[in-house]
Motif scaffolding. Sequence first.
Motif, short mmCIF file in Angstrom:
data_model
loop_
_atom_site.label_atom_id
_atom_site.label_comp_id
_atom_site.label_asym_id
_atom_site.label_seq_id
_atom_site.Cartn_x
_atom_site.Cartn_y
_atom_site.Cartn_z
N ALA A 1 -27.30 4.78 86.69
CA ALA A 1 -27.97 3.49 86.51
C ALA A 1 -27.02 2.31 86.65
O ALA A 1 -27.46 1.19 86.93
CB ALA A 1 -28.67 3.45 85.16
N GLY A 2 -25.72 2.53 86.46
CA GLY A 2 -24.77 1.44 86.59
C GLY A 2 -23.43 1.82 85.99
O GLY A 2 -23.24 2.93 85.47
N PRO A 3 -22.46 0.91 86.02
CA PRO A 3 -21.13 1.18 85.48
C PRO A 3 -21.14 1.59 84.02
O PRO A 3 -20.34 2.43 83.60
CB PRO A 3 -20.39 -0.15 85.69
CG PRO A 3 -21.11 -0.82 86.80
CD PRO A 3 -22.55 -0.43 86.66
N ASP A 4 -22.04 1.02 83.22
CA ASP A 4 -22.08 1.36 81.81
C ASP A 4 -22.48 2.81 81.61
O ASP A 4 -21.96 3.50 80.72
CB ASP A 4 -23.04 0.45 81.06
CG ASP A 4 -22.51 -0.97 80.90
OD1 ASP A 4 -21.28 -1.16 81.06
OD2 ASP A 4 -23.31 -1.88 80.62
N ALA A 5 -23.40 3.29 82.44
CA ALA A 5 -23.81 4.69 82.36
C ALA A 5 -22.66 5.62 82.74
O ALA A 5 -22.44 6.66 82.11
CB ALA A 5 -25.02 4.94 83.27
N LEU A 6 -21.90 5.23 83.76
CA LEU A 6 -20.72 6.00 84.16
C LEU A 6 -19.69 6.01 83.04
O LEU A 6 -19.15 7.07 82.68
CB LEU A 6 -20.12 5.41 85.43
CG LEU A 6 -18.80 6.01 85.87
CD1 LEU A 6 -18.93 7.48 86.23
CD2 LEU A 6 -18.21 5.22 87.05
#
Length: 276
Positions: A99-104
Motif C-alpha cells: 500500500a505504500g512506504p509505511d506498509a513496507l
Amino acid sequence: MNLPEHSPLGKTSAYRTDYAPELLFPIPRQGKRDELGLKGTLPFFGVDIWNGYELSWLNMRGKPQVAVARFTIPADSPNLIESKSFKLYLNSFNQTRLAGPDALKMLLQQDLSAAAGANVHVTLTMQEDFAKLEMGELEGQLLDRLDIDVDNYSPQPETLKANFDELPVEETLVSHLLKSNCLVTGQPDWGSVQISYYGPQIDQESLLKYLIGFREHNEFHEQCVERIFTDILRQCKPQHLTVYARYTRRGGLDINPWRTNFSSAQRPSNLRNARQ
C-alpha cells in the motif's frame, strides 16, 4: 541453533521475488563472544547500522518503487542476521504489491526484529529525497601514514602496546587498511575503522600492525569490531573506548558496527564514505 555454515552463504540460491520473511537467517552472537571470554554483562553497547541500496517493491497498481533503507540493530540483540539471507529477504519484495512506504516499513521492522530478537529501527529515504543523502569520511589522525614493516596477517592482541607511565590522553585514530574475510566463504571484506579513546596513549605503530593483522582473518563484520574493541580494552586499558567500522557494500548492503563503553558517546552519523 543456526550456525554460519548452515546459512545461504556459499550456496546457490533461488531469488524469490514474492514476500518471504522466512529467508532471514539469524545467527546467535554469543558463540563468537564466548571465544572472546564475553559472558554476562557486555563491556560495550552499540548498534549495527546497515544501509540497503537495492530496495524495491510494487505499489498497488504494479508500478515499481525504490528507496534507500537504514536498519539499526542493537548490539545486545541475541542474534545478528546473516547478510546474504538479508539480501535474499529484501529481494523478496521486488514483485510484492504494498500500500505504500509505511506498509513496507512495518513489515521490515516486524520481520527483522523477530530475526534479531530485539527491536530493529528502520528508516526509508524515498527517491525525492536522495539528494539529501550526504557523504563524509571518518575523522581522526590517520594511522596509514606510518611507514612500517608488516609480516603478520592474523590478529595478535599482544601486538598492542600503550604507555602506562604517562598521563592519559584523549584521541581519535583512523585506518582505511582494515580487511577481513567472510567467516564462511572467505570472500574479502573491506573497511575503514575509527578508534576513539581516553586512557593510556596507545602506540600507533602497534595498533596499525594489529589492525592489518585481520587481513587473513575469517569473521563477520560485527565479530571483527567486537574483537578489536575487546583486545584494545584488555591490552591498553582505556577508561573510555569506541570502535566504529564502515565496511564496503556487498549485494547492495553495507554493515557498519559501532561499539562503545562511554555512556555519553553519540551514535555515529552514518555518513557514507568514498569507498561505500
